[in-house]
Design an enzyme around this catalytic site. Structure first.
Site, PDB file in Angstrom:
ATOM      1  N   ASP A  12       1.104  -1.597   0.115  1.00  0.00           N
ATOM      2  CA  ASP A  12      -0.102  -0.226  -0.292  1.00  0.00           C
ATOM      3  C   ASP A  12       0.952   0.742  -0.076  1.00  0.00           C
ATOM      4  OD1 ASP A  12      -3.020   0.014   0.671  1.00  0.00           O
ATOM      5  OD2 ASP A  12      -1.501   2.427   1.841  1.00  0.00           O
ATOM      6  N   ILE A  13       0.637   1.983  -0.629  1.00  0.00           N
ATOM      7  CA  ILE A  13       1.286   3.440  -1.012  1.00  0.00           C
ATOM      8  C   ILE A  13       1.214   4.352   0.357  1.00  0.00           C
ATOM      9  CG2 ILE A  13      -0.256   5.266  -2.624  1.00  0.00           C
ATOM     10  CD1 ILE A  13       1.835   5.461  -4.151  1.00  0.00           C
TER      11      ILE A  13
ATOM     12  N   ASN B 201     -12.468  -3.394   2.993  1.00  0.00           N
ATOM     13  CA  ASN B 201     -13.833  -2.196   2.422  1.00  0.00           C
ATOM     14  C   ASN B 201     -14.951  -1.679   1.652  1.00  0.00           C
ATOM     15  OD1 ASN B 201     -12.644  -1.374   5.167  1.00  0.00           O
ATOM     16  ND2 ASN B 201     -10.391   0.020   3.356  1.00  0.00           N
TER      17      ASN B 201
ATOM     18  N   VAL C 153     -10.896   2.591  -3.602  1.00  0.00           N
ATOM     19  CA  VAL C 153     -10.925   2.232  -5.131  1.00  0.00           C
ATOM     20  C   VAL C 153     -11.654   1.198  -5.066  1.00  0.00           C
ATOM     21  CG1 VAL C 153      -8.745   1.441  -5.942  1.00  0.00           C
ATOM     22  CG2 VAL C 153      -8.303   3.077  -4.609  1.00  0.00           C
TER      23      VAL C 153
ATOM     24  N   HIS D 180     -10.260  -4.831  -2.551  1.00  0.00           N
ATOM     25  CA  HIS D 180      -8.626  -5.426  -2.442  1.00  0.00           C
ATOM     26  C   HIS D 180      -8.639  -5.590  -0.859  1.00  0.00           C
ATOM     27  CE1 HIS D 180     -10.010  -1.405  -2.265  1.00  0.00           C
ATOM     28  NE2 HIS D 180      -9.696  -1.038  -1.843  1.00  0.00           N
TER      29      HIS D 180
ATOM     30  N   HIS E  95      -7.160  -5.825   2.878  1.00  0.00           N
ATOM     31  CA  HIS E  95      -6.176  -4.992   3.233  1.00  0.00           C
ATOM     32  C   HIS E  95      -4.959  -6.213   3.743  1.00  0.00           C
ATOM     33  CE1 HIS E  95      -6.846  -0.811   2.448  1.00  0.00           C
ATOM     34  NE2 HIS E  95      -7.851  -1.001   2.046  1.00  0.00           N
TER      35      HIS E  95
HETATM   36  P1  AMP Z   1      -9.750   1.723   0.385  1.00  0.00           P
HETATM   37  O1  AMP Z   1     -10.083   3.220   0.736  1.00  0.00           O
HETATM   38  O2  AMP Z   1     -10.219   0.603   1.417  1.00  0.00           O
HETATM   39  O3  AMP Z   1     -10.867   1.787  -0.953  1.00  0.00           O
HETATM   40  O4  AMP Z   1      -8.080   1.574  -0.182  1.00  0.00           O
HETATM   41  C1  AMP Z   1      -7.559   1.735  -1.152  1.00  0.00           C
HETATM   42  C2  AMP Z   1      -6.398   1.683  -0.814  1.00  0.00           C
HETATM   43  O5  AMP Z   1      -5.176   2.038  -1.989  1.00  0.00           O
HETATM   44  C3  AMP Z   1      -5.159   2.632   0.049  1.00  0.00           C
HETATM   45  O6  AMP Z   1      -5.250   1.750   1.433  1.00  0.00           O
HETATM   46  C4  AMP Z   1      -4.892   3.486  -0.489  1.00  0.00           C
HETATM   47  O7  AMP Z   1      -3.643   4.268   0.271  1.00  0.00           O
HETATM   48  C5  AMP Z   1      -4.074   2.294  -2.124  1.00  0.00           C
HETATM   49  N1  AMP Z   1      -3.757   3.156  -3.001  1.00  0.00           N
HETATM   50  C6  AMP Z   1      -3.964   3.858  -3.807  1.00  0.00           C
HETATM   51  N2  AMP Z   1      -3.424   4.220  -4.918  1.00  0.00           N
HETATM   52  C7  AMP Z   1      -2.108   3.184  -4.400  1.00  0.00           C
HETATM   53  C8  AMP Z   1      -0.731   2.872  -5.392  1.00  0.00           C
HETATM   54  N3  AMP Z   1      -1.021   3.344  -6.851  1.00  0.00           N
HETATM   55  N4  AMP Z   1       0.107   1.908  -5.250  1.00  0.00           N
HETATM   56  C9  AMP Z   1      -0.756   1.512  -4.104  1.00  0.00           C
HETATM   57  N5  AMP Z   1      -0.995   1.397  -3.345  1.00  0.00           N
HETATM   58  C10 AMP Z   1      -2.143   2.421  -3.240  1.00  0.00           C
END
Ligand code: AMP
Length: 123
Positions: free
Chosen positions: A31-32, A88, A97, A101, A103
């Protein structure tokens, strides 16, 4: 396919990510914006927008997200100490997103419930 997300670009390698596992169906990458010492995401390579959209036919694929998470946990050495898997869903779940996914958070003891407002009802 509905609107592409940033995860589609990670799958196609159009944008970089620190990939820690990949097979024909599943991708895992850091995760970024990590929320724990270890925080990575496990995603299916096909787009499924939310947990609400998972079909019975996709149940095995979604199970593979958990199998990948557990295998990575064993390889990285935190399977026994433990970890948290979270998916989520939609706005109230904190989803940002719209490509499902898992986490995977690890590397510290985490509290429960995760947020103080978990017990508050809406409105
Ligand atoms: P959610 O809020 O559950 O949809 O989680 C989306 C996750 O994607 C968040 O924890 C972000 O930090 C992660 N995220 C968004 N863009 C990227 C990226 N380019 N590379 C890695 N993680 C990302």
């Amino acid at each position: 396919m509905s609107e592409a997300t940033i995860f589609d670009k990670i799958i196609s390698k159009e944008i970089p990510a620190t990939i820690i596992y990949e097979d024909d169906e599943v991708l895992a990458f850091n995760d970024i914006n990590p929320q724990a010492p270890i925080h990575f995401l496990v995603i299916p390579k096909i787009q499924i927008r939310t947990a609400n959209d998972i079909t019975v036919e996709q149940a095995q694929l979604v199970g593979k997200l958990y199998v990948a998470a557990a295998n990575i946990a064993k390889q990285m050495g935190f399977a026994e100490s433990g970890y948290r898997c979270v998916m989520n869903c939609n706005n109230d779940g904190g989803q940002t997103v719209y490509h499902i996914h898992l986490h995977v958070l690890a590397g510290k003891a985490m509290g429960w419930p995760p947020y103080q407002d978990t017990l508050k009802s809406k409105g």
